[in-house]
Design a protein around this motif. Structure first.
Motif, PDB file in Angstrom:
ATOM      1  N   SER A   1      37.214  39.843  31.709  1.00 31.08           N
ATOM      2  CA  SER A   1      38.235  40.734  31.130  1.00 31.08           C
ATOM      3  C   SER A   1      37.974  42.178  31.542  1.00 31.08           C
ATOM      4  CB  SER A   1      38.227  40.616  29.605  1.00 31.08           C
ATOM      5  OG  SER A   1      38.588  39.321  29.182  1.00 31.08           O
ATOM      6  N   GLY A   2      36.706  42.602  31.444  1.00 32.89           N
ATOM      7  CA  GLY A   2      36.360  43.954  31.873  1.00 32.89           C
ATOM      8  C   GLY A   2      36.631  44.167  33.350  1.00 32.89           C
ATOM      9  N   PHE A   3      36.338  43.150  34.156  1.00 33.32           N
ATOM     10  CA  PHE A   3      36.594  43.255  35.595  1.00 33.32           C
ATOM     11  C   PHE A   3      38.074  43.456  35.876  1.00 33.32           C
ATOM     12  CE2 PHE A   3      37.912  40.891  39.427  1.00 33.32           C
ATOM     13  CZ  PHE A   3      37.361  41.726  40.391  1.00 33.32           C
ATOM     14  N   PHE A   4      38.927  42.650  35.274  1.00 35.16           N
ATOM     15  CA  PHE A   4      40.358  42.749  35.573  1.00 35.16           C
ATOM     16  C   PHE A   4      40.978  44.015  34.997  1.00 35.16           C
ATOM     17  CE2 PHE A   4      40.033  38.210  36.641  1.00 35.16           C
ATOM     18  CZ  PHE A   4      40.772  38.206  37.813  1.00 35.16           C
TER      19      PHE A   4
ATOM     20  N   ASP B   1      44.765  39.926  28.329  1.00 33.93           N
ATOM     21  CA  ASP B   1      45.446  38.839  27.627  1.00 33.93           C
ATOM     22  C   ASP B   1      45.561  37.599  28.508  1.00 33.93           C
ATOM     23  OD1 ASP B   1      47.423  38.246  25.147  1.00 33.93           O
ATOM     24  OD2 ASP B   1      48.293  37.422  26.973  1.00 33.93           O
ATOM     25  N   VAL B   2      45.813  37.790  29.800  1.00 37.20           N
ATOM     26  CA  VAL B   2      45.887  36.649  30.718  1.00 37.20           C
ATOM     27  C   VAL B   2      44.540  35.940  30.803  1.00 37.20           C
ATOM     28  CG1 VAL B   2      46.236  35.980  33.117  1.00 37.20           C
ATOM     29  CG2 VAL B   2      47.779  37.626  32.069  1.00 37.20           C
ATOM     30  N   VAL B   3      43.456  36.719  30.882  1.00 38.06           N
ATOM     31  CA  VAL B   3      42.111  36.123  30.928  1.00 38.06           C
ATOM     32  C   VAL B   3      41.832  35.344  29.636  1.00 38.06           C
ATOM     33  CG1 VAL B   3      39.634  36.593  31.079  1.00 38.06           C
ATOM     34  CG2 VAL B   3      41.236  37.904  32.478  1.00 38.06           C
TER      35      VAL B   3
ATOM     36  N   HIS C   1      34.922  55.490  41.158  1.00 34.80           N
ATOM     37  CA  HIS C   1      34.837  54.364  40.226  1.00 34.80           C
ATOM     38  C   HIS C   1      34.881  52.978  40.858  1.00 34.80           C
ATOM     39  CE1 HIS C   1      35.478  57.464  37.235  1.00 34.80           C
ATOM     40  NE2 HIS C   1      36.673  57.728  37.690  1.00 34.80           N
ATOM     41  N   TRP C   2      35.557  52.811  42.005  1.00 33.74           N
ATOM     42  CA  TRP C   2      35.898  51.462  42.449  1.00 33.74           C
ATOM     43  C   TRP C   2      34.668  50.570  42.668  1.00 33.74           C
ATOM     44  CZ3 TRP C   2      34.134  49.349  46.944  1.00 33.74           C
ATOM     45  CH2 TRP C   2      33.643  50.227  47.921  1.00 33.74           C
ATOM     46  N   ASP C   3      33.601  51.137  43.255  1.00 34.27           N
ATOM     47  CA  ASP C   3      32.431  50.301  43.512  1.00 34.27           C
ATOM     48  C   ASP C   3      31.698  49.932  42.223  1.00 34.27           C
ATOM     49  OD1 ASP C   3      31.787  52.949  43.214  1.00 34.27           O
ATOM     50  OD2 ASP C   3      30.289  53.011  44.802  1.00 34.27           O
ATOM     51  N   ALA C   4      31.681  50.852  41.246  1.00 26.37           N
ATOM     52  CA  ALA C   4      31.063  50.530  39.953  1.00 26.37           C
ATOM     53  C   ALA C   4      31.875  49.476  39.202  1.00 26.37           C
ATOM     54  CB  ALA C   4      30.921  51.791  39.107  1.00 26.37           C
ATOM     55  N   ASN C   5      33.202  49.532  39.339  1.00 27.18           N
ATOM     56  CA  ASN C   5      34.052  48.541  38.663  1.00 27.18           C
ATOM     57  C   ASN C   5      33.792  47.128  39.182  1.00 27.18           C
ATOM     58  OD1 ASN C   5      35.205  50.581  37.172  1.00 27.18           O
ATOM     59  ND2 ASN C   5      37.020  50.768  38.456  1.00 27.18           N
TER      60      ASN C   5
ATOM     61  N   GLY D   1      46.632  47.344  31.072  1.00 27.85           N
ATOM     62  CA  GLY D   1      45.270  46.821  31.129  1.00 27.85           C
ATOM     63  C   GLY D   1      45.048  45.694  30.143  1.00 27.85           C
ATOM     64  N   LEU D   2      45.579  45.849  28.934  1.00 28.52           N
ATOM     65  CA  LEU D   2      45.446  44.796  27.930  1.00 28.52           C
ATOM     66  C   LEU D   2      46.232  43.548  28.326  1.00 28.52           C
ATOM     67  CD1 LEU D   2      45.635  46.826  24.585  1.00 28.52           C
ATOM     68  CD2 LEU D   2      43.610  45.795  25.645  1.00 28.52           C
TER      69      LEU D   2
END
Length: 331
Positions: free
Chosen positions: A17-20, A265-267, A53-57, A260-261
């Motif tokens: 969820s955090g990843f997506f 929600d899909v996950v 941010h992208w690489d940390a995400n 984002g939510l």
């Protein structure tokens, strides 16, 4: 099923969820490099919005895979071997996307920059699309034998349901990226992102209807978990309505948080449908259950102690990094 087994199933879902949520807008911004931005200056700004941010995400994906390997080795083995080709293509897309940001900045010609911009845009799209395809095919059910080995064919991976799932995740990520660009930029780029988001949300509504219908006919979600599945499907629609309201009312934070939510929600919808399984087999007797796929109780206990010690530090770092780079960029 023990409490630790259930906890780690939830934690793997939280990590995805955090990843997506985080990488979702990265993918969307990446797609915007060649679709939304119209000149080099605007493309520079688009890339700079996710530059810190992208690489940390992406660490969230690595952590999710590592947690799956350590807590549910049978799930990891079956998933990563059965979906090997799709995961390889995802890896190629992520590599092309990652190196493109560095190589583009070193190109001295327009042709060189254009090549790596396309690499970033296509890498972002295909990564999101293939993730959507993989998770949709996963919950549909795959040909798995009694030993947990998958022997799938092309149509098991690529079918109407998985393609719609891939398109839906890609569109959700793209809109999430547009909402992030609205938060992070000023001027014409911000206005264009708003203009593009308005019609795309109506396309998303239509896509969600198609996805819900296919979910009904291609999975056992509505028969085994009708109440929770219906609640999550309705929640997805409500979140999309809130995001659309945020777009038309120019409420940027509402649009961004809602989009984002929606991905979260899909996950949750997919993990809710999976439970108490981790892999769905066409023959229900061969589905891999949480209680059979997990590691030993001692390993799960040790991982829990370590994770609860490290997790607060990670969260503080993430919050701090976004706070440092919160300012808007001029387009």
């Amino acid at each position: 099923m023990s409490n630790l087994q259930f906890l780690w199933f939830i934690l793997v879902g939280v990590l995805f969820s955090g990843f997506f949520f985080l990488e979702g807008f990265d993918f969307g911004v990446g797609m915007s490099i060649k679709s939304l931005a119209q000149n080099r200056a605007e493309r520079d700004v688009v890339i700079h919005t996710i530059g810190p941010h992208w690489d940390a995400n992406e660490v969230w994906l690595i952590t999710a895979g590592g947690a799956m390997f350590a807590s549910f080795p049978m799930w990891y083995a079956s998933l990563f071997s059965g979906f090997y080709l799709i995961l390889l293509l995802i890896l190629v897309a992520l590599i092309m996307r990652g190196v493109s940001f560095e190589f583009r900045s070193r190109m001295e010609t327009d042709a060189g920059r254009n090549f790596w911009e396309w690499a970033a845009a296509l890498g972002s799209f295909f990564a999101a699309f293939l993730f959507g395809m993989m998770f949709t095919a996963l919950v549909k059910g795959m040909p798995i034998n009694a030993h947990g080995d998958m022997t799938a064919h092309f149509t098991d991976y690529v079918n109407l349901f998985s393609i719609v799932g891939g398109v839906a995740v890609s569109l959700l990520c793209y809109l999430h990226g547009l909402n992030f660009i609205r938060l992070k930029t000023t001027g014409t780029l911000r206005e264009r992102a708003l203009k593009w988001a308005k019609p795309l949300y109506w396309v998303l509504f239509a896509g969600e209807v198609v996805f819900a219908i296919l979910l009904f006919f291609n999975t056992d979600f509505f028969t085994k978990k009708p109440v929770s599945t219906l609640i999550l499907v309705v929640a997805l629609v409500v979140l999309t309505v809130l995001a659309t309201w945020g777009v038309y009312g120019n409420h940027e934070w509402l649009s961004f948080v809602s989009s984002g939510l929606s991905l979260i929600d899909v996950v949750v919808l997919l993990f809710n449908g999976l439970f108490p399984r981790v892999m769905v087999a066409n023959n229900a007797a061969n589905s891999i259950l949480i209680k059979d796929a997990s590691n030993s109780p001692y390993t799960l206990h040790l991982m829990t102690v370590i994770s609860l010690s490290v997790l607060p530090i990670m969260l503080i770092y993430f919050i701090w990094s976004y706070w440092v780079f919160y300012k808007r960029l001029a387009s």
